[in-house]
Motif scaffolding. Structure first.
Motif, PDB file in Angstrom:
ATOM      1  N   ARG A 186      -7.820   0.638  -3.721  1.00  0.00           N
ATOM      2  CA  ARG A 186      -8.784   0.646  -2.619  1.00  0.00           C
ATOM      3  C   ARG A 186      -8.079   0.255  -1.218  1.00  0.00           C
ATOM      4  O   ARG A 186      -7.021  -0.168  -1.240  1.00  0.00           O
ATOM      5  CB  ARG A 186      -9.744  -0.408  -2.574  1.00  0.00           C
ATOM      6  CG  ARG A 186     -10.465  -0.498  -4.036  1.00  0.00           C
ATOM      7  CD  ARG A 186     -11.755  -1.617  -4.182  1.00  0.00           C
ATOM      8  NE  ARG A 186     -12.638  -1.571  -2.726  1.00  0.00           N
ATOM      9  CZ  ARG A 186     -13.784  -2.431  -2.811  1.00  0.00           C
ATOM     10  NH1 ARG A 186     -13.540  -3.453  -3.691  1.00  0.00           N
ATOM     11  NH2 ARG A 186     -14.492  -2.228  -1.827  1.00  0.00           N
ATOM     12  N   ASN A 187      -8.344   1.205  -0.360  1.00  0.00           N
ATOM     13  CA  ASN A 187      -7.900   0.867   1.147  1.00  0.00           C
ATOM     14  C   ASN A 187      -8.363  -0.626   1.750  1.00  0.00           C
ATOM     15  O   ASN A 187      -9.316  -1.111   1.216  1.00  0.00           O
ATOM     16  CB  ASN A 187      -8.667   1.933   2.214  1.00  0.00           C
ATOM     17  CG  ASN A 187      -7.927   1.813   3.653  1.00  0.00           C
ATOM     18  OD1 ASN A 187      -8.254   1.194   4.016  1.00  0.00           O
ATOM     19  ND2 ASN A 187      -7.004   2.932   3.635  1.00  0.00           N
ATOM     20  N   CYS A 188      -7.437  -1.153   2.539  1.00  0.00           N
ATOM     21  CA  CYS A 188      -7.531  -2.591   2.636  1.00  0.00           C
ATOM     22  C   CYS A 188      -8.847  -2.710   3.743  1.00  0.00           C
ATOM     23  O   CYS A 188      -9.339  -3.946   4.003  1.00  0.00           O
ATOM     24  CB  CYS A 188      -6.359  -3.042   3.481  1.00  0.00           C
ATOM     25  SG  CYS A 188      -5.020  -3.417   2.511  1.00  0.00           S
ATOM     26  N   TYR A 221     -11.289 -11.674  -5.057  1.00  0.00           N
ATOM     27  CA  TYR A 221     -11.411 -10.429  -5.560  1.00  0.00           C
ATOM     28  C   TYR A 221     -10.498 -10.819  -6.705  1.00  0.00           C
ATOM     29  O   TYR A 221      -9.492 -11.164  -6.683  1.00  0.00           O
ATOM     30  CB  TYR A 221     -11.010  -9.291  -4.981  1.00  0.00           C
ATOM     31  CG  TYR A 221     -12.081  -8.625  -3.685  1.00  0.00           C
ATOM     32  CD1 TYR A 221     -13.170  -8.017  -4.256  1.00  0.00           C
ATOM     33  CD2 TYR A 221     -12.004  -8.947  -2.333  1.00  0.00           C
ATOM     34  CE1 TYR A 221     -14.205  -7.818  -3.241  1.00  0.00           C
ATOM     35  CE2 TYR A 221     -12.941  -8.808  -1.541  1.00  0.00           C
ATOM     36  CZ  TYR A 221     -13.935  -8.333  -1.983  1.00  0.00           C
ATOM     37  OH  TYR A 221     -14.955  -7.545  -0.945  1.00  0.00           O
ATOM     38  N   ASP A 236      -6.120   8.106   1.001  1.00  0.00           N
ATOM     39  CA  ASP A 236      -6.859   7.019   1.626  1.00  0.00           C
ATOM     40  C   ASP A 236      -5.948   5.665   1.510  1.00  0.00           C
ATOM     41  O   ASP A 236      -6.520   4.816   1.714  1.00  0.00           O
ATOM     42  CB  ASP A 236      -7.998   6.737   0.821  1.00  0.00           C
ATOM     43  CG  ASP A 236      -9.062   5.861   1.588  1.00  0.00           C
ATOM     44  OD1 ASP A 236      -9.031   5.942   2.977  1.00  0.00           O
ATOM     45  OD2 ASP A 236      -9.857   5.162   1.128  1.00  0.00           O
ATOM     46  N   PHE A 275     -11.666  -2.542   2.892  1.00  0.00           N
ATOM     47  CA  PHE A 275     -13.079  -3.319   2.442  1.00  0.00           C
ATOM     48  C   PHE A 275     -12.855  -4.737   2.758  1.00  0.00           C
ATOM     49  O   PHE A 275     -13.928  -5.351   2.709  1.00  0.00           O
ATOM     50  CB  PHE A 275     -12.898  -3.170   0.979  1.00  0.00           C
ATOM     51  CG  PHE A 275     -11.629  -3.902   0.330  1.00  0.00           C
ATOM     52  CD1 PHE A 275     -12.107  -5.154  -0.287  1.00  0.00           C
ATOM     53  CD2 PHE A 275     -10.308  -3.569   0.148  1.00  0.00           C
ATOM     54  CE1 PHE A 275     -11.118  -6.049  -0.839  1.00  0.00           C
ATOM     55  CE2 PHE A 275      -9.581  -4.377  -0.655  1.00  0.00           C
ATOM     56  CZ  PHE A 275      -9.843  -5.595  -0.960  1.00  0.00           C
ATOM     57  N   THR A 324       0.797  -1.393   0.019  1.00  0.00           N
ATOM     58  CA  THR A 324       0.041   0.000  -0.031  1.00  0.00           C
ATOM     59  C   THR A 324       1.031   1.264   0.050  1.00  0.00           C
ATOM     60  O   THR A 324       1.941   1.133   0.581  1.00  0.00           O
ATOM     61  CB  THR A 324      -0.900  -0.087   1.228  1.00  0.00           C
ATOM     62  OG1 THR A 324      -0.268  -0.003   2.463  1.00  0.00           O
ATOM     63  CG2 THR A 324      -1.937  -1.198   1.401  1.00  0.00           C
ATOM     64  N   LYS A 341     -15.042 -11.756  -1.059  1.00  0.00           N
ATOM     65  CA  LYS A 341     -15.750 -11.065  -1.693  1.00  0.00           C
ATOM     66  C   LYS A 341     -17.357 -11.738  -1.674  1.00  0.00           C
ATOM     67  O   LYS A 341     -18.426 -11.061  -1.734  1.00  0.00           O
ATOM     68  CB  LYS A 341     -15.504 -11.232  -3.281  1.00  0.00           C
ATOM     69  CG  LYS A 341     -16.394 -10.479  -4.229  1.00  0.00           C
ATOM     70  CD  LYS A 341     -15.681 -10.688  -5.601  1.00  0.00           C
ATOM     71  CE  LYS A 341     -16.691  -9.989  -6.647  1.00  0.00           C
ATOM     72  NZ  LYS A 341     -16.409 -10.043  -7.954  1.00  0.00           N
ATOM     73  N   GLU A 401     -10.645  -5.168  -9.056  1.00  0.00           N
ATOM     74  CA  GLU A 401     -11.319  -4.671  -7.766  1.00  0.00           C
ATOM     75  C   GLU A 401     -10.458  -4.335  -6.719  1.00  0.00           C
ATOM     76  O   GLU A 401     -11.200  -3.795  -5.731  1.00  0.00           O
ATOM     77  CB  GLU A 401     -12.538  -6.206  -7.533  1.00  0.00           C
ATOM     78  CG  GLU A 401     -13.199  -6.221  -8.528  1.00  0.00           C
ATOM     79  CD  GLU A 401     -14.106  -7.712  -8.423  1.00  0.00           C
ATOM     80  OE1 GLU A 401     -15.252  -7.567  -8.210  1.00  0.00           O
ATOM     81  OE2 GLU A 401     -13.216  -8.553  -8.090  1.00  0.00           O
ATOM     82  N   VAL A 402      -9.264  -4.556  -6.439  1.00  0.00           N
ATOM     83  CA  VAL A 402      -8.643  -4.319  -5.228  1.00  0.00           C
ATOM     84  C   VAL A 402      -7.666  -3.208  -5.393  1.00  0.00           C
ATOM     85  O   VAL A 402      -7.370  -2.512  -4.428  1.00  0.00           O
ATOM     86  CB  VAL A 402      -7.822  -5.623  -4.576  1.00  0.00           C
ATOM     87  CG1 VAL A 402      -8.738  -6.700  -4.513  1.00  0.00           C
ATOM     88  CG2 VAL A 402      -6.889  -6.004  -5.689  1.00  0.00           C
ATOM     89  N   PRO A 409      -4.082   3.687  -0.765  1.00  0.00           N
ATOM     90  CA  PRO A 409      -4.650   2.543  -1.359  1.00  0.00           C
ATOM     91  C   PRO A 409      -3.770   1.158  -1.450  1.00  0.00           C
ATOM     92  O   PRO A 409      -2.433   1.364  -1.401  1.00  0.00           O
ATOM     93  CB  PRO A 409      -4.891   3.150  -2.758  1.00  0.00           C
ATOM     94  CG  PRO A 409      -3.908   4.267  -2.502  1.00  0.00           C
ATOM     95  CD  PRO A 409      -3.490   4.786  -1.425  1.00  0.00           C
TER      96      PRO A 409
END
Length: 335
Positions: free
Chosen positions: A41-43, A33, A17, A45, A11, A78, A37-38, A19
């Motif tokens: 994104r911040n973890c 995922y 944020d 999720f 990251t 997911k 899709e990953v 990511p």
């Protein structure tokens, strides 16, 4: 890193944020995922209803401080299924020491948690079953002890109603044996562990009772007793054996007006438990070890039941020595 079987992500804390900027195939397989899709994104999720708030707070503090962290928390795939994630987080620093990235590995430890839970539940069930069984055994021992006390009372009443002195003495000997069994059950009943029997404590109590019953103050008792715990199933035979030997010594070794000492030792040797009973009384005749009396026959029978070797012989200059070699197999396993 891409080919590793361990799930890995990187990251970037310098981007908004914080990511994900790298995820390997193992991470995608673990979470379900796709890469698209990953990425970015911040973890968070991966978090859900059962994710530990304290663990999440630890992660935030470690990121803010730029330090390593190992923590476990519940994450979600997911498809919504939960798994226990053993997360290891480390900062990756640039040449000047600034944190450029965070590198994290994830290991699914759900099976270990499931096995631990199953083992805990099995232990609780076993403990409950053991408590129930122990209660039942205590109740049985209590009833047996009460029944033995009734038998003792009936024998005592019969002995008082007999003019035949030999028959009366025989009944009193039987009474002593029944009371020895009653003492065993009393000890098991009040013990917290009904599977084991403390031989040393029993010998002390039995000698106190037997010597006290003689009313003799000129008979001394010398004890050297190593603590030995034997299986409860062997306790009755062992108690009867000691009762018979102590009773015989007190009855025959010291005639009225003849003081003396009764010495008892119990020790554990390499291959057996050895109990030695010695008195400095009038001694034993050469034929005393033959099965000429019920008491001697009982000693031999009880020794066979215990797998013990019992020898009786004279001492010099006077007295009698009994040596009992008990097999280590009767010793209770430690708890």
């Amino acid at each position: 890193m891409r080919a590793s079987s361990i799930a890995m992500v990187m990251t970037d804390p310098t981007l908004p944020d914080h990511p994900i900027v790298f995820a390997n195939d193992a991470f995608l397989r673990l979470t379900g995922y796709s890469l698209l899709e990953v990425m970015g994104r911040n973890c968070r999720f991966l978090q859900g209803p059962d994710s530990d708030a304290a663990a999440i707070a630890d992660i935030r503090r470690a990121i803010a401080a730029g330090v390593d962290l190992t923590v476990e928390l519940v994450n979600y795939r997911k498809d919504g299924s939960a798994f226990h994630n053993a997360l290891s987080l480390s900062p990756v620093r640039g040449k000047s020491g600034e944190v450029r990235y965070f590198f994290a590995t994830q290991v699914d430890v759900t099976d270990q948690h499931r096995q631990t839970d199953e083992l805990r539940h099995a232990n609780l069930a076993l403990a409950a079953a053991l408590e129930t069984a122990t209660t039942l055994v205590h109740e049985i021992d209590h009833r047996v002890k009460n029944n033995l006390q009734m038998v003792s009372a009936m024998i005592l009443l019969q002995s008082l109603d007999r003019s035949d002195l030999r028959l009366r003495d025989s009944l009193l000997d039987t009474l002593s044996r029944v009371e020895a069994l009653s003492t065993v059950h009393h000890r098991l009943h009040r013990s917290g562990d009904v599977s084991r029997f403390d031989v040393a404590d029993y010998v002390r109590d039995l000698l106190d009772d037997l010597v006290g019953a003689t009313g003799r103050t000129d008979i001394r008792v010398r004890l050297d007793l190593m603590p030995v715990l034997v299986q409860a199933g062997k306790s009755a035979a062992l108690a009867l054996l000691f009762n018979e030997l102590f009773t015989n010594a007190l009855k025959h070794a010291f005639p009225p007006g003849t003081p003396g000492t009764l010495a008892v030792s119990i020790a554990r040797e390499a291959t057996c438990i050895v109990a030695v009973i010695e008195d400095d009384g009038v001694g034993v005749s050469p034929t005393a070890t033959r099965l000429s009396t019920f008491g001697q026959s009982l000693i031999q029978t009880l020794s066979r039941q215990l797998g013990a070797e019992t020898t009786i012989g004279p001492m010099s200059p006077s007295g009698t020595r009994v040596r009992i070699e008990l097999p280590l197999a009767i010793v209770a396993a430690p708890v």
